[in-house]
Design a protein around this motif. Structure first.
Motif, PDB file in Angstrom:
ATOM      1  N   GLN A  46       0.754   4.025  -2.883  1.00  0.00           N
ATOM      2  CA  GLN A  46       0.311   5.395  -2.587  1.00  0.00           C
ATOM      3  C   GLN A  46       1.332   6.411  -3.074  1.00  0.00           C
ATOM      4  O   GLN A  46       0.980   7.467  -3.598  1.00  0.00           O
ATOM      5  CB  GLN A  46       0.087   5.555  -1.078  1.00  0.00           C
ATOM      6  CG  GLN A  46      -1.142   4.854  -0.553  1.00  0.00           C
ATOM      7  CD  GLN A  46      -1.232   4.922   0.966  1.00  0.00           C
ATOM      8  OE1 GLN A  46      -0.220   4.809   1.672  1.00  0.00           O
ATOM      9  NE2 GLN A  46      -2.444   5.100   1.484  1.00  0.00           N
ATOM     10  N   ASP A  47       2.594   6.065  -2.910  1.00  0.00           N
ATOM     11  CA  ASP A  47       3.659   6.977  -3.317  1.00  0.00           C
ATOM     12  C   ASP A  47       3.649   7.209  -4.819  1.00  0.00           C
ATOM     13  O   ASP A  47       3.691   8.357  -5.285  1.00  0.00           O
ATOM     14  CB  ASP A  47       5.016   6.417  -2.884  1.00  0.00           C
ATOM     15  CG  ASP A  47       6.174   7.267  -3.402  1.00  0.00           C
ATOM     16  OD1 ASP A  47       6.318   8.408  -2.932  1.00  0.00           O
ATOM     17  OD2 ASP A  47       6.919   6.785  -4.291  1.00  0.00           O
ATOM     18  N   LEU A  82       0.814  -1.214   0.000  1.00  0.00           N
ATOM     19  CA  LEU A  82       0.000   0.000   0.000  1.00  0.00           C
ATOM     20  C   LEU A  82       0.849   1.267   0.000  1.00  0.00           C
ATOM     21  O   LEU A  82       0.595   2.190  -0.773  1.00  0.00           O
ATOM     22  CB  LEU A  82      -0.936   0.001   1.217  1.00  0.00           C
ATOM     23  CG  LEU A  82      -1.798   1.271   1.383  1.00  0.00           C
ATOM     24  CD1 LEU A  82      -2.677   1.490   0.163  1.00  0.00           C
ATOM     25  CD2 LEU A  82      -2.630   1.180   2.662  1.00  0.00           C
ATOM     26  N   THR A  83       1.880   1.331   0.830  1.00  0.00           N
ATOM     27  CA  THR A  83       2.672   2.559   0.943  1.00  0.00           C
ATOM     28  C   THR A  83       3.350   2.920  -0.366  1.00  0.00           C
ATOM     29  O   THR A  83       3.307   4.080  -0.804  1.00  0.00           O
ATOM     30  CB  THR A  83       3.724   2.420   2.055  1.00  0.00           C
ATOM     31  OG1 THR A  83       3.064   2.187   3.301  1.00  0.00           O
ATOM     32  CG2 THR A  83       4.565   3.690   2.170  1.00  0.00           C
ATOM     33  N   GLU A 116      -6.761   2.670  -1.284  1.00  0.00           N
ATOM     34  CA  GLU A 116      -6.740   2.094   0.061  1.00  0.00           C
ATOM     35  C   GLU A 116      -7.788   0.994   0.190  1.00  0.00           C
ATOM     36  O   GLU A 116      -7.521  -0.084   0.734  1.00  0.00           O
ATOM     37  CB  GLU A 116      -6.983   3.178   1.099  1.00  0.00           C
ATOM     38  CG  GLU A 116      -5.843   4.163   1.242  1.00  0.00           C
ATOM     39  CD  GLU A 116      -6.075   5.127   2.398  1.00  0.00           C
ATOM     40  OE1 GLU A 116      -6.632   4.675   3.424  1.00  0.00           O
ATOM     41  OE2 GLU A 116      -5.723   6.301   2.258  1.00  0.00           O
ATOM     42  N   CYS A 145      -7.109   8.164  -4.361  1.00  0.00           N
ATOM     43  CA  CYS A 145      -6.259   7.616  -3.303  1.00  0.00           C
ATOM     44  C   CYS A 145      -7.083   6.771  -2.326  1.00  0.00           C
ATOM     45  O   CYS A 145      -6.623   5.704  -1.878  1.00  0.00           O
ATOM     46  CB  CYS A 145      -5.550   8.742  -2.544  1.00  0.00           C
ATOM     47  SG  CYS A 145      -4.263   9.575  -3.508  1.00  0.00           S
ATOM     48  N   GLU A 146      -8.276   7.236  -1.997  1.00  0.00           N
ATOM     49  CA  GLU A 146      -9.149   6.473  -1.102  1.00  0.00           C
ATOM     50  C   GLU A 146      -9.552   5.151  -1.761  1.00  0.00           C
ATOM     51  O   GLU A 146      -9.624   4.119  -1.092  1.00  0.00           O
ATOM     52  CB  GLU A 146     -10.394   7.296  -0.765  1.00  0.00           C
ATOM     53  CG  GLU A 146     -10.104   8.484   0.139  1.00  0.00           C
ATOM     54  CD  GLU A 146     -11.299   9.404   0.297  1.00  0.00           C
ATOM     55  OE1 GLU A 146     -12.368   9.089  -0.294  1.00  0.00           O
ATOM     56  OE2 GLU A 146     -11.189  10.435   0.987  1.00  0.00           O
TER      57      GLU A 146
END
Length: 245
Positions: A186-187, A182-183, A239, A235-236
């Motif tokens: 996201q980046d 995930l990180t 997630e 972005c949501e």
């Protein structure tokens, strides 16, 4: 209409009742078959139908109402749309690639003397698909050199049609995104948004993860957008996507 019976015909692709065919190993034509006269997915007419000689790239096949036989009712040479945003210095004709694998419709793993390693080509088999390739070509142009996406290596061309696709670097030993990624996902998505681009179709296969780094692919419905709210929504969605992976 004069016909030539000894031509070599190769089936390249089908879309509903449209056929993309290669004649004599060098000439691509687009043939539409009258709806309802062949079973869906049947291209057996290639084996017994005579193809017209001459310089044409579009044809229409219909059934003779009196005899019941199939034949070309018309042929023409028409302008067939290709990609307009041509920005890379490398152009390679689609017939020059050697196909060694498939990643889906219109996406192939290939080799070519220009490259010392396999590459990916993505292309529009039919004119109605060119808008997606146009969009991706534009997005790869904007992302060129950012490291957000695989390297764009050149344009794929077709004689009489111009640019129909592109060549991409293969991200070796990569895999789709998982919850643990995930990180880094996201980046890379945040970096995409910094370029003013909404991906528009985020899913696990939109990311290629390699050794702790993520790359984004599949920009066929992406669009330019500087609206922070839309970026937040995407972005949501990321997630939620990985939370449920």
């Amino acid at each position: 209409m004069a016909l030539q019976t000894n031509r070599k015909i190769q089936h390249l692709a089908t879309l509903n009742n449209q056929f993309r065919l290669l004649i004599d190993d060098n000439h691509v034509v687009y043939v539409t078959v009258e709806p309802g006269i062949l079973p869906r997915g049947d291209w057996s007419f290639i084996d017994f139908l005579s193809f017209p000689p001459g310089d044409w790239n579009r044809g229409h096949i219909s059934k003779n109402r009196r005899t019941g036989s199939l034949g070309f009712s018309s042929i023409s040479y028409d302008s067939v749309p290709g990609v307009e945003n041509i920005w890379h210095h490398t152009y390679i004709d689609h017939l020059e690639f050697e196909r060694i694998g498939s990643l889906g419709r219109n996406v192939c793993i290939v080799t070519h003397p220009f490259f010392h390693y396999p590459v990916i080509i993505k292309f529009a088999s039919f004119p109605c698909e060119i808008d997606y390739i146009e969009t991706e070509t534009t997005m790869y142009h904007r992302l060129h050199g950012t490291g957000i996406s695989p390297g764009f290596l050149g344009h794929v061309t077709e004689n009489n049609r111009g640019v129909i696709g592109f060549v991409l670097q293969i991200i070796t030993d990569s895999r789709p995104a998982e919850p643990r990624d995930l990180t880094i996902c996201q980046d890379v998505l945040a970096r995409l948004h910094t370029q003013g681009i909404m991906h528009g179709n985020i899913h696990k296969d939109s990311f290629l993860v390699q050794e702790g780094k993520a790359f984004l692919i599949d920009f066929g419905i992406s669009y330019l957008c500087d609206e922070g709210k839309e970026h937040e929504i995407e972005c949501e969605h990321l997630e939620q996507l990985l939370a449920g992976a």
